[in-house]
Design a protein around this motif. Structure first.
Motif, PDB file in Angstrom:
ATOM      1  N   LEU A  14       1.155  -1.127  -0.088  1.00  6.84           N
ATOM      2  CA  LEU A  14      -0.084  -0.092   0.115  1.00  6.84           C
ATOM      3  C   LEU A  14       0.950   1.145   0.075  1.00  6.84           C
ATOM      4  N   MET A  15       1.862   1.315   0.860  1.00 14.12           N
ATOM      5  CA  MET A  15       2.735   2.479   0.791  1.00 14.12           C
ATOM      6  C   MET A  15       3.522   2.451  -0.450  1.00 14.12           C
ATOM      7  N   ILE A  16       3.985   1.421  -1.188  1.00 16.21           N
ATOM      8  CA  ILE A  16       4.646   1.663  -2.488  1.00 16.21           C
ATOM      9  C   ILE A  16       3.393   2.320  -3.689  1.00 16.21           C
ATOM     10  N   ARG A  17       2.355   1.619  -3.525  1.00 25.60           N
ATOM     11  CA  ARG A  17       1.293   2.413  -4.534  1.00 25.60           C
ATOM     12  C   ARG A  17       0.932   4.084  -4.088  1.00 25.60           C
ATOM     13  N   ALA A  18       0.870   3.907  -2.858  1.00 25.53           N
ATOM     14  CA  ALA A  18       0.724   5.396  -2.492  1.00 25.53           C
ATOM     15  C   ALA A  18       1.684   6.346  -3.057  1.00 25.53           C
ATOM     16  N   ALA A  19       3.004   5.879  -2.754  1.00 24.66           N
ATOM     17  CA  ALA A  19       4.261   6.599  -3.102  1.00 24.66           C
ATOM     18  C   ALA A  19       4.154   6.847  -4.595  1.00 24.66           C
ATOM     19  N   ARG A  20       3.899   5.842  -5.566  1.00 24.61           N
ATOM     20  CA  ARG A  20       3.839   5.982  -6.900  1.00 24.61           C
ATOM     21  C   ARG A  20       2.596   7.124  -7.215  1.00 24.61           C
ATOM     22  N   ASN A  21       1.447   7.007  -6.732  1.00 24.50           N
ATOM     23  CA  ASN A  21       0.447   8.028  -7.022  1.00 24.50           C
ATOM     24  C   ASN A  21       1.028   9.544  -6.718  1.00 24.50           C
ATOM     25  N   PHE A  22       1.901   9.472  -5.700  1.00 26.86           N
ATOM     26  CA  PHE A  22       2.637  10.812  -5.624  1.00 26.86           C
ATOM     27  C   PHE A  22       3.516  11.184  -6.502  1.00 26.86           C
ATOM     28  N   GLY A  23       3.804  10.252  -7.804  1.00 30.67           N
ATOM     29  CA  GLY A  23       4.728  10.634  -8.618  1.00 30.67           C
ATOM     30  C   GLY A  23       6.299  10.341  -8.198  1.00 30.67           C
ATOM     31  N   MET A  24       6.257   9.496  -7.153  1.00 29.63           N
ATOM     32  CA  MET A  24       7.533   8.919  -6.752  1.00 29.63           C
ATOM     33  C   MET A  24       8.114   7.579  -7.398  1.00 29.63           C
ATOM     34  N   MET A  32       8.946  12.209   1.460  1.00 36.50           N
ATOM     35  CA  MET A  32       7.407  11.696   1.179  1.00 36.50           C
ATOM     36  C   MET A  32       7.242  10.413   1.481  1.00 36.50           C
ATOM     37  N   MET A  33       8.428   9.869   1.529  1.00 34.14           N
ATOM     38  CA  MET A  33       8.379   8.414   1.971  1.00 34.14           C
ATOM     39  C   MET A  33       8.227   8.033   3.586  1.00 34.14           C
ATOM     40  N   VAL A  34       8.737   9.138   4.144  1.00 33.31           N
ATOM     41  CA  VAL A  34       8.392   9.192   5.697  1.00 33.31           C
ATOM     42  C   VAL A  34       6.865   9.393   6.084  1.00 33.31           C
ATOM     43  N   LEU A  35       6.381  10.447   5.195  1.00 31.11           N
ATOM     44  CA  LEU A  35       5.125  10.821   5.327  1.00 31.11           C
ATOM     45  C   LEU A  35       4.110   9.502   5.158  1.00 31.11           C
ATOM     46  N   VAL A  36       4.445   8.894   4.149  1.00 30.84           N
ATOM     47  CA  VAL A  36       3.411   7.683   3.741  1.00 30.84           C
ATOM     48  C   VAL A  36       3.662   6.706   4.813  1.00 30.84           C
ATOM     49  N   GLU A  37       4.801   6.489   5.405  1.00 29.71           N
ATOM     50  CA  GLU A  37       4.926   5.481   6.484  1.00 29.71           C
ATOM     51  C   GLU A  37       4.205   5.938   7.738  1.00 29.71           C
ATOM     52  N   SER A  38       4.467   7.158   7.968  1.00 30.95           N
ATOM     53  CA  SER A  38       3.968   7.429   9.452  1.00 30.95           C
ATOM     54  C   SER A  38       2.455   7.510   9.302  1.00 30.95           C
ATOM     55  N   PHE A  39       1.678   7.769   7.993  1.00 28.89           N
ATOM     56  CA  PHE A  39       0.271   7.806   7.814  1.00 28.89           C
ATOM     57  C   PHE A  39      -0.018   6.168   8.138  1.00 28.89           C
ATOM     58  N   PHE A  40       0.653   5.372   7.498  1.00 27.47           N
ATOM     59  CA  PHE A  40       0.069   3.916   7.470  1.00 27.47           C
ATOM     60  C   PHE A  40       0.314   3.360   8.993  1.00 27.47           C
ATOM     61  N   GLU A  41       1.288   4.049   9.638  1.00 26.88           N
ATOM     62  CA  GLU A  41       1.534   3.568  11.171  1.00 26.88           C
ATOM     63  C   GLU A  41       0.532   4.156  11.848  1.00 26.88           C
ATOM     64  N   PHE A  42       0.216   5.300  11.644  1.00 22.56           N
ATOM     65  CA  PHE A  42      -0.988   6.054  12.505  1.00 22.56           C
ATOM     66  C   PHE A  42      -2.314   5.067  12.297  1.00 22.56           C
ATOM     67  N   VAL A  43      -2.738   4.848  11.036  1.00 21.54           N
ATOM     68  CA  VAL A  43      -3.722   4.007  11.075  1.00 21.54           C
ATOM     69  C   VAL A  43      -3.840   2.496  11.820  1.00 21.54           C
ATOM     70  N   CYS A  70      -5.170  11.713  -0.713  1.00 20.48           N
ATOM     71  CA  CYS A  70      -4.666  10.797  -1.608  1.00 20.48           C
ATOM     72  C   CYS A  70      -3.882   9.618  -0.896  1.00 20.48           C
ATOM     73  N   LEU A  71      -3.473   9.886   0.246  1.00 21.65           N
ATOM     74  CA  LEU A  71      -3.212   8.778   1.115  1.00 21.65           C
ATOM     75  C   LEU A  71      -4.277   8.040   1.564  1.00 21.65           C
ATOM     76  N   ALA A  72      -5.380   8.464   2.187  1.00 22.07           N
ATOM     77  CA  ALA A  72      -6.480   7.780   2.436  1.00 22.07           C
ATOM     78  C   ALA A  72      -7.076   6.961   1.341  1.00 22.07           C
ATOM     79  N   ARG A  73      -7.080   7.485   0.212  1.00 19.15           N
ATOM     80  CA  ARG A  73      -7.734   6.678  -0.744  1.00 19.15           C
ATOM     81  C   ARG A  73      -6.953   5.301  -1.155  1.00 19.15           C
ATOM     82  N   GLU A  74      -5.878   5.176  -0.756  1.00 23.50           N
ATOM     83  CA  GLU A  74      -5.020   4.138  -0.865  1.00 23.50           C
ATOM     84  C   GLU A  74      -5.481   3.046   0.405  1.00 23.50           C
ATOM     85  N   CYS A  75      -5.907   3.741   1.417  1.00 23.05           N
ATOM     86  CA  CYS A  75      -6.095   2.945   2.478  1.00 23.05           C
ATOM     87  C   CYS A  75      -7.601   2.472   2.882  1.00 23.05           C
ATOM     88  N   PHE A  76      -8.501   3.258   2.342  1.00 21.67           N
ATOM     89  CA  PHE A  76      -9.929   3.070   2.681  1.00 21.67           C
ATOM     90  C   PHE A  76     -10.871   3.080   1.371  1.00 21.67           C
TER      91      PHE A  76
END
Length: 183
Positions: A14-24, A32-43, A70-76
């Motif tokens: 999920l983190m990889i897919r979210a990162a790709r959606n951010f153009g990474m 950006m990867m820290v942001l993605v990781e911290s979001f999924f850790e929070f959930v 955008c992050l939430a779309r990958e998770c919910f």
């Protein structure tokens, strides 16, 4: 039942897919990867949020809330964007609303828009209106895009107003067991 190793693999995908959606790409921006990781850790840290079927994301149209959507779309899967248009900035307020409507289409999620005419312009009044509306929205959880900068701003503002130790704690990551601030 998914074991811990399978859950970690799912989260990583999920983190990889979210990162790709951010153009990474393979040379991901570490911030950006820290942001993605911290979001999924929070959930993961909040089981009620992770289990929520209908999640609303408060989206103003600014960068923080758009990134959160955008992050939430990958998770919910049951995602709804929530936009409150105060009309305080005239045409600009309507442009923000149009942007959020377009974002909901691009993310393929539902949208709720509330247009209000606030009695005042204070942050406290606008926040009260937002949170009142959130309580009426038919979602299990609401995500807001408050960041560390908002946290510092809140603590400084409370200091100026003469807060005690409780006010120095800043913005809580969870409010009323329903509103979450993952950023």
């Amino acid at each position: 039942m998914i074991d811990e190793a399978e859950q970690i693999a799912i989260d990583k995908e999920l983190m990889i897919r979210a990162a790709r959606n951010f153009g990474m790409t393979s040379s991901w921006d570490r911030g950006m990867m820290v942001l993605v990781e911290s979001f999924f850790e929070f959930v993961r840290r909040y089981p009620a949020l992770a289990a929520a079927q209908r999640v609303g994301v408060a989206v103003s149209g600014g960068g923080d809330s758009v990134a959160l959507a955008c992050l939430a779309r990958e998770c919910f899967s049951g995602l709804t964007l929530l936009h409150m248009n105060y009309g305080l900035r005239g045409v600009e307020s309507n442009l923000d609303e149009a942007f959020v409507r377009d974002l909901a289409l691009r993310l393929n999620c539902d949208l709720l828009v509330e247009r209000v005419v606030p009695l005042g312009r204070s942050e406290d009044e606008l926040r009260r209106l937002r949170y009142e509306w959130f309580s009426r929205c038919e979602v299990d959880a609401v995500l807001t895009g408050h960041t560390r900068e908002d946290q510092a701003e809140t603590v400084l503002f409370r200091l100026v107003r003469g807060t005690g130790p409780v006010g120095l704690a800043g913005i809580s990551p969870v409010l009323d067991g329903r509103i979450y601030r993952p950023l």
